[in-house]
Design a protein around this motif. Structure first.
Motif, PDB file in Angstrom:
ATOM      1  N   GLY A 177       0.782  -1.224   0.000  1.00 42.19           N
ATOM      2  CA  GLY A 177       0.000   0.000   0.000  1.00 42.19           C
ATOM      3  C   GLY A 177       0.814   1.274   0.000  1.00 42.19           C
ATOM      4  O   GLY A 177       0.255   2.351   0.246  1.00 42.19           O
ATOM      5  N   GLN A 178       2.101   1.196  -0.288  1.00 42.49           N
ATOM      6  CA  GLN A 178       2.930   2.395  -0.296  1.00 42.49           C
ATOM      7  C   GLN A 178       2.705   3.216  -1.562  1.00 42.49           C
ATOM      8  O   GLN A 178       2.729   2.689  -2.674  1.00 42.49           O
ATOM      9  CB  GLN A 178       4.405   2.011  -0.218  1.00 42.49           C
ATOM     10  CG  GLN A 178       4.795   1.257   1.043  1.00 42.49           C
ATOM     11  CD  GLN A 178       6.231   0.775   0.970  1.00 42.49           C
ATOM     12  OE1 GLN A 178       7.155   1.470   1.387  1.00 42.49           O
ATOM     13  NE2 GLN A 178       6.415  -0.406   0.396  1.00 42.49           N
ATOM     14  N   ALA A 179       2.530   4.520  -1.404  1.00 46.24           N
ATOM     15  CA  ALA A 179       2.414   5.468  -2.519  1.00 46.24           C
ATOM     16  C   ALA A 179       3.557   6.459  -2.418  1.00 46.24           C
ATOM     17  O   ALA A 179       3.951   6.857  -1.316  1.00 46.24           O
ATOM     18  CB  ALA A 179       1.076   6.199  -2.467  1.00 46.24           C
ATOM     19  N   PHE A 180       4.078   6.889  -3.592  1.00 48.34           N
ATOM     20  CA  PHE A 180       5.267   7.742  -3.577  1.00 48.34           C
ATOM     21  C   PHE A 180       5.385   8.499  -4.893  1.00 48.34           C
ATOM     22  O   PHE A 180       4.644   8.272  -5.835  1.00 48.34           O
ATOM     23  CB  PHE A 180       6.531   6.915  -3.307  1.00 48.34           C
ATOM     24  CG  PHE A 180       6.726   5.730  -4.226  1.00 48.34           C
ATOM     25  CD1 PHE A 180       7.545   5.827  -5.335  1.00 48.34           C
ATOM     26  CD2 PHE A 180       6.078   4.525  -3.980  1.00 48.34           C
ATOM     27  CE1 PHE A 180       7.728   4.749  -6.196  1.00 48.34           C
ATOM     28  CE2 PHE A 180       6.253   3.432  -4.839  1.00 48.34           C
ATOM     29  CZ  PHE A 180       7.081   3.550  -5.939  1.00 48.34           C
ATOM     30  N   LEU A 181       6.350   9.448  -4.958  1.00 49.08           N
ATOM     31  CA  LEU A 181       6.640  10.292  -6.122  1.00 49.08           C
ATOM     32  C   LEU A 181       5.401  11.057  -6.607  1.00 49.08           C
ATOM     33  O   LEU A 181       4.977  10.930  -7.758  1.00 49.08           O
ATOM     34  CB  LEU A 181       7.240   9.467  -7.273  1.00 49.08           C
ATOM     35  CG  LEU A 181       8.660   8.934  -7.068  1.00 49.08           C
ATOM     36  CD1 LEU A 181       9.110   8.138  -8.302  1.00 49.08           C
ATOM     37  CD2 LEU A 181       9.640  10.063  -6.787  1.00 49.08           C
ATOM     38  N   PRO A 182       4.828  11.925  -5.756  1.00 54.20           N
ATOM     39  CA  PRO A 182       3.649  12.678  -6.188  1.00 54.20           C
ATOM     40  C   PRO A 182       4.009  13.922  -6.994  1.00 54.20           C
ATOM     41  O   PRO A 182       5.065  14.521  -6.827  1.00 54.20           O
ATOM     42  CB  PRO A 182       3.007  13.079  -4.853  1.00 54.20           C
ATOM     43  CG  PRO A 182       4.189  13.269  -3.941  1.00 54.20           C
ATOM     44  CD  PRO A 182       5.174  12.188  -4.341  1.00 54.20           C
ATOM     45  N   GLN A 183       3.072  14.314  -7.857  1.00 49.29           N
ATOM     46  CA  GLN A 183       3.126  15.581  -8.586  1.00 49.29           C
ATOM     47  C   GLN A 183       1.710  16.119  -8.684  1.00 49.29           C
ATOM     48  O   GLN A 183       0.735  15.353  -8.700  1.00 49.29           O
ATOM     49  CB  GLN A 183       3.693  15.390  -9.997  1.00 49.29           C
ATOM     50  CG  GLN A 183       5.148  14.938 -10.047  1.00 49.29           C
ATOM     51  CD  GLN A 183       6.112  16.074  -9.782  1.00 49.29           C
ATOM     52  OE1 GLN A 183       6.254  16.988 -10.584  1.00 49.29           O
ATOM     53  NE2 GLN A 183       6.768  16.026  -8.641  1.00 49.29           N
ATOM     54  N   VAL A 184       1.587  17.455  -8.789  1.00 49.46           N
ATOM     55  CA  VAL A 184       0.274  18.073  -8.872  1.00 49.46           C
ATOM     56  C   VAL A 184       0.282  19.110  -9.990  1.00 49.46           C
ATOM     57  O   VAL A 184       1.308  19.728 -10.274  1.00 49.46           O
ATOM     58  CB  VAL A 184      -0.111  18.728  -7.518  1.00 49.46           C
ATOM     59  CG1 VAL A 184       0.823  19.867  -7.159  1.00 49.46           C
ATOM     60  CG2 VAL A 184      -1.571  19.196  -7.523  1.00 49.46           C
ATOM     61  N   ASP A 185      -0.870  19.295 -10.632  1.00 54.34           N
ATOM     62  CA  ASP A 185      -1.028  20.342 -11.635  1.00 54.34           C
ATOM     63  C   ASP A 185      -2.505  20.715 -11.692  1.00 54.34           C
ATOM     64  O   ASP A 185      -3.377  19.959 -11.232  1.00 54.34           O
ATOM     65  CB  ASP A 185      -0.528  19.863 -13.003  1.00 54.34           C
ATOM     66  CG  ASP A 185      -0.360  21.014 -13.984  1.00 54.34           C
ATOM     67  OD1 ASP A 185       0.094  22.086 -13.564  1.00 54.34           O
ATOM     68  OD2 ASP A 185      -0.708  20.852 -15.164  1.00 54.34           O
TER      69      ASP A 185
END
Length: 492
Positions: free
Chosen positions: A381-389
């Motif tokens: 369940g690990q989430a990583f390397l986010p980006q937003v726009d």
């Protein structure tokens, strides 16, 4: 340097090395994202934009050829066809790129691509430095393309270099915004932001540390003549605690011209012991006069940075959440920030989001936005390397990686997901998820300090047609372990 043109084909991508007069194939690349239950019925396409290394003939014994890392994507304001992606090419086994920086551009919204290596940086690209890292690019409204990168010669110096292109094919010689002796100083992780209101203005920020007094400074420079010259670099913020530094600095320009710089601040000791009392924070500073003066920092969140592991084996993945990302709604001025967080999920690796609706003065309470399943620490369940726009229609998009489709078999299947929500409904909820890319085996990536490495960030931008995500996806061929892909998806 040698250029290339990449044309999307139904089966294979054909790469022409124009200067050499040679035609070769880059392989089939990664297919468009497979359908997953819950996906909206919108077309998603993926194009491989990296090609065989233009530095293949460079004699460097520690260079890992045909490895691409850490893409940064930008689109031209008001022009739905112009997209540019920069990345590190041919990283060394000990860190940073020994080959150089490559920039690929598209004039048709990301269907076909033309690439060029930035000259005059590394020895492999005709410059004085042994390696380079952390490229960033930004389009001005008139089509001028700005680029920055960090360059170094170990034990000698580190520098922040700026370049510009007026035709998306040829580049100016690098200009050193700063160059300091090493290890007395270290300059790290620059970014560049073109002012969407004034094509002659662009802003660059980075962190510099001093070994003599264990002190960090947040540095700033700007151009007001389209990159013809840059103002002398100067410190705009200095953390009070010895050893405290900033990383991931990135400026967003609000509709009224206010600059907001987002960064992570924590303990980065240079010449002293670690200080566990220094808080780890995502923070922002503002300038209402084009960068001449800056506010005191505002804390977006105090948190613990995530540090993802390969599920089941507890081996590190080099994707710690040290690089937050910021985006602005160009119509309303709303700001959105995302980061990798270790406190919001049982997996200890999730995606946090906060928003500001008053120009970065105040920020909403942090919320977890990823849809990764619950798992024990270091689990699937690990989430990583986010980006937003934020799209032109106000749609907010967040992309991230996770291991939700991991299996007991060898390898670690990894997927990339996008969340979207409509203006006015973020960050309270109403997020919709779609599958962008994968699964790919992250364990096949080239390594840094023994850990699989895609980069400390990926890229996300938008045109009027939708979002453009610049990703690193692995291959099954050891001599070409990974490539840069651009995945295009409508905003709805």
């Amino acid at each position: 340097m040698t250029g290339y043109v990449l044309n999307e084909k139904p089966a294979r991508r054909r790469v022409a090395l124009a200067a050499a007069g040679v035609v070769m194939f880059a392989g089939t690349g990664q297919p468009a994202a497979a359908a997953v239950r819950g996906d909206p019925p919108s077309p998603i396409t993926s194009v491989t934009v990296s090609a065989p290394s233009p530095f293949a003939s460079c004699a460097d014994p520690v260079m890992v050829r045909n490895t691409e890392f850490e893409p940064w994507v930008t689109t031209r304001p008001g022009d739905p066809g112009r997209v540019a992606v920069a990345w590190q090419q041919d990283r060394s086994t000990t860190g940073a790129a020994r080959g150089g920086i490559v920039v690929a551009t598209s004039a048709d919204g990301g269907t076909t691509w033309r690439g060029s290596a930035l000259g005059g940086i590394t020895k492999c690209s005709g410059g004085p430095f042994t390696s380079t890292s952390n490229p960033a690019v930004s389009y001005a409204r008139d089509g001028r393309l700005f680029a920055v990168a960090m360059a170094m010669s170990f034990g000698q110096s580190t520098a922040i270099l700026a370049l510009r292109s007026d035709d998306e094919a040829t580049w100016s010689a690098p200009v050193a915004l700063t160059q300091d002796p090493s290890p007395a100083y270290f300059n790290d992780r620059p970014s560049v932001t073109a002012d969407p209101r004034d094509p002659l203005r662009a802003y660059t920020v980075w962190n510099r540390n001093r070994a003599a007094d264990n002190q960090h400074e947040l540095m700033f420079s700007r151009t007001t003549d389209g990159g013809g010259s840059w103002e002398p670099a100067r410190a705009i913020y200095q953390p009070a605690e010895k050893g405290a530094g900033t990383v991931g600095n990135q400026i967003a320009v609000l509709p009224d011209g206010t600059l907001v710089d987002l960064f992570y601040e924590g303990d980065f000791p240079v010449s002293g012991p670690p200080n566990p009392n220094i808080p780890t924070r995502v923070r922002a500073i503002r300038s209402a006069d084009g960068g001449r003066t800056w506010s005191e920092p505002v804390t977006v969140t105090t948190t613990e940075v995530n540090d993802p592991k390969l599920p089941g084996v507890e081996r590190p993945v080099s994707a710690r959440g040290l690089i937050p990302d910021i985006a602005v709604d160009r119509r309303t001025g709303a700001l959105y920030a995302v980061w990798g967080d270790a406190t919001m999920a049982s997996s200890r690796s999730s995606i946090g989001l906060s928003a500001s609706f008053d120009g970065g003065r105040r920020w909403s309470p942090p919320v977890r936005v990823d849809r990764s399943p619950d798992s024990p620490p270091g689990g699937d369940g690990q989430a990583f390397l986010p980006q937003v726009d934020v799209g032109d229609d106000g749609t907010v998009a967040v992309i991230y990686h996770d291991f939700r489709r991991n299996t007991p078999e060898p390898g670690t299947p990894t997927d990339v997901w996008m969340l979207t929500c409509r203006r006015g409904q973020c960050p309270r909820g109403a997020w919709r998820e779609r599958h962008l890319a994968g699964p790919f085996d992250i364990e096949k990536a080239a390594t840094w300090s023994g850990a699989p490495f895609l980069g400390t960030s990926v890229g996300l931008a938008h045109t009027r047609a939708g979002f453009q995500a610049a990703l690193v996806l692995t291959n099954d061929t050891p001599d070409n372990p990974q490539d840069i892909h651009v995945v295009r998806t409508p905003s709805r």
